[in-house]
Write an enzyme that holds these catalytic residues in place. Structure first.
Site, PDB file in Angstrom:
ATOM      1  N   GLU A  69       0.826  -1.198   0.000  1.00 26.36           N
ATOM      2  CA  GLU A  69       0.000   0.000   0.000  1.00 26.36           C
ATOM      3  C   GLU A  69       0.864   1.252   0.000  1.00 26.36           C
ATOM      4  O   GLU A  69       0.567   2.241  -0.680  1.00 26.36           O
ATOM      5  CB  GLU A  69      -0.917  -0.019   1.218  1.00 26.36           C
ATOM      6  CG  GLU A  69      -1.942  -1.144   1.177  1.00 26.36           C
ATOM      7  CD  GLU A  69      -2.585  -1.394   2.531  1.00 26.36           C
ATOM      8  OE1 GLU A  69      -2.259  -0.654   3.482  1.00 26.36           O
ATOM      9  OE2 GLU A  69      -3.399  -2.323   2.638  1.00 26.36           O
ATOM     10  N   GLY A 318      14.334  -9.305  -5.046  1.00 27.98           N
ATOM     11  CA  GLY A 318      14.643  -8.042  -5.700  1.00 27.98           C
ATOM     12  C   GLY A 318      15.031  -8.123  -7.154  1.00 27.98           C
ATOM     13  O   GLY A 318      15.466  -7.116  -7.722  1.00 27.98           O
TER      14      GLY A 318
END
Length: 431
Positions: A69, A318
Site C-alpha cells: 500500500e 529483488g
C-alpha cells in the site's frame, strides 16, 4: 435513516477501551520495532512524538498499512509534487519493512513517520505537530480515532484505492449508525472497482462522494531492471524458448512443473524460469524439480543456466523486474490455489503478457479487464498452462498482440492517476 452527525455509543466504547489498552499496545509495538532495530526515538513516533520538523507550506499526509500500500502511492505523490511544486508530503506506515523501502524510494519533499497508536493522546499529539492540510488513507487502513480527530481539525480526508473484504462490509452493515458516522468524515472515496463503490453505499457512504477509480498499483513505477544481469541471462539462454512462473506458492510448483514437462515434449530446449514467492523455500522447490525428473540451476548459488538446464530456480529477492524484462511470457502464481493472485501490473509494465490461474480474487476487476482486452489469460491446470505457453513460444504474432494489449492497458491507467491527483488538489484548502 442513520444519524451520522454525532459519535455513537459504539464509538465511545471504542475510545474508552483504546485508552485502557494503549499502554499494552505500546509495549507490544515497541518490542516489535525494537526487535527489527528501530531506535527508541523512532519507536516513540507510535505515541505521536515526531522525530522530524513540520515543513513550511501545505502538507499532504498519506497513511498506509504496509509495504504494498505504501509503495503504491509513491508515483501519485511524485505526480502531485509536479502539479504542486510548493506542496510537502508525509507518509505514515506501521511496519519497519515499509519504512525502509519508502525511505529508499521517496519522491522529493517527502518524509516518513510511524503512525500514532489509535488513542486520543497519541493521535492528538501527532496532529498538533504535523497539522496536515489533507489526509489520504490508503486501501482499508481505517483507525476510527485517527479519522475522526483528524477531521475535527478541519483537515479534509480521502479514502484512496479503497477495497474491503465481504466480511468487513457485512460487519459494518450490521452497525449502520457507527459505519455512517465514520464514513461521513471522508470528503471523497476513490475505489479500486465498482464492487467497492457499491459496498461503500451499502455501508452508508454518501453516493456523491464516491468515485470509482483504478488500482494504484497499476501506475506505480516499474520494477527495477539490472541491465548487467539481463545481458548475462540473454547470453546464457541465447535463442532458447523461455517462460517465467512468478510468485508461486507451496502446492503450485507441482502444476507448473507438470506444465513444463508437457512443453518439453514439443519444445525440448525450452527453459522455465521459476520464481518462488518466498525464496527461502528454495531447497523445497529444488527437491520438487528433481522429483519431476528435470534438471536445474539455482540463482541463489550463483549458477547460470546452461544448454542442459530445464529449470532456472530464481530463489532470490529483488530481481523479478529483471526476469519480466527478460521474458514477455509470465505466469503469475498465487492463483492456482485460493490465495487471491498477485500483481499483474508489474509484468505488464515491463512489456509482458500475463497468464493466471482462476484464484485471482484480490485483483478480480483488473484481471477481468485485462482478460477481456487480450492482455491476460486464464488457465486452471497444467494442460491449459502448457497449451497457452506453447502457443506463445511458437507463434510470435499472437504473443506480440497480447504484449501490445498489456502495454496499452497500463498506458490507459495513467489517465486515472492524473484524475486522482487533480481530485486531491481540489480538496486542498486555499494557500
Amino acid at each position: 435513516m442513520p444519524d451520522t452527525s454525532r459519535p455513537t455509543p459504539l464509538y465511545h466504547l471504542y475510545t474508552g477501551a483504546s485508552a485502557l489498552l494503549a499502554p499494552f499496545a505500546w509495549r507490544k509495538v515497541a518490542q516489535r520495532l525494537g526487535a527489527y532495530g528501530v531506535t527508541p526515538e523512532r519507536q516513540r513516533e507510535r505515541l505521536g512524538h515526531a522525530t522530524l520538523p513540520r515543513p513550511n507550506g501545505q502538507l499532504i499526509w498519506f497513511h498506509a498499512a504496509s509495504v504494498g500500500e505504501s509503495l503504491s502511492v509513491l508515483t501519485l505523490i511524485a505526480r502531485l509534487g509536479e502539479m504542486r511544486p510548493e506542496a510537502e508530503f508525509l507518509i505514515t506506515s506501521g511496519t519497519p519493512t515499509s519504512a525502509e523501502l519508502i525511505e529508499k524510494r521517496m519522491p522529493p519533499r517527502c518524509r516518513h513517520q510511524f503512525p500514532p497508536l489509535d488513542s486520543r493522546a497519541a493521535v492528538d499529539r501527532f496532529l498538533a505537530h504535523w497539522q496536515p492540510d489533507l489526509g489520504v488513507f490508503v486501501e482499508s487502513e481505517l483507525w476510527p480515532q485517527m479519522v475522526v480527530r483528524a477531521r475535527a481539525t478541519g483537515c479534509p480526508l480521502v479514502l484512496l484505492n479503497a477495497r474491503m473484504s465481504d466480511r468487513t462490509v457485512n460487519a459494518w452493515v450490521k452497525r449502520p449508525d457507527t459505519a455512517g458516522f465514520i464514513l461521513s468524515q471522508f470528503n471523497l472515496f476513490v475505489t479500486q472497482n465498482q464492487k467497492t463503490a457499491d459496498n461503500l453505499r451499502r455501508m452508508g457512504a454518501a453516493p456523491d462522494r464516491i468515485r470509482p477509480g483504478s488500482n494504484l498499483k497499476a501506475v506505480s513505477a516499474p520494477l527495477p531492471v539490472d541491465q548487467t544481469t539481463l545481458q548475462q541471462m540473454q547470453t546464457a539462454l541465447g535463442d532458447r524458448p523461455l517462460w517465467v512462473a512468478s510468485s508461486t506458492h507451496a502446492g503450485e510448483e507441482e502444476t507448473v512443473l507438470a506444465a513444463h514437462a508437457q512443453i518439453l515434449k514439443t519444445l525440448p530446449d525450452a527453459c522455465l524460469l521459476l520464481v518462488p514467492r518466498h525464496p527461502d523455500r528454495g531447497d523445497t522447490v529444488e527437491t520438487l524439480i528433481r522429483d519431476a525428473g528435470l534438471t536445474l540451476a539455482r540463482r541463489s548459488g550463483g549458477e547460470m543456466p546452461t544448454a542442459q538446464t530445464h529449470v532456472y530456480l530464481a530463489d532470490t529477492l529483488g530481481e523479478v523486474g529483471t526476469w519480466y524484462a527478460l521474458c514477455p511470457r509470465v505466469f503469475m502464481g498465487g492463483s492456482l490455489l485460493e490465495i487471491g493472485g498477485h500483481n499483474p501490473f508489474e509484468p505488464a509494465q515491463l512489456g509482458a503478457t500475463v497468464l493466471t490461474g482462476p484464484g485471482y480474487f484480490n485483483f478480480a476487476e483488473s484481471y477481468a479487464e485485462m482478460i477481456a482486452e487480450g492482455a491476460a489469460f486464464e488457465a486452471a491446470n497444467a494442460e491449459a498452462i502448457a497449451a497457452r505457453v506453447t502457443t506463445w513460444l511458437g507463434q510470435s504474432t499472437e504473443l506480440e498482440v497480447a504484449c501490445a494489449a498489456a502495454t496499452a492497458y497500463i498506458a490507459r491507467q495513467s489517465d486515472h492517476l492524473d484524475k486522482t491527483a487533480a481530485a486531491l488538489i481540489e480538496l486542498l484548502p486555499a494557500a
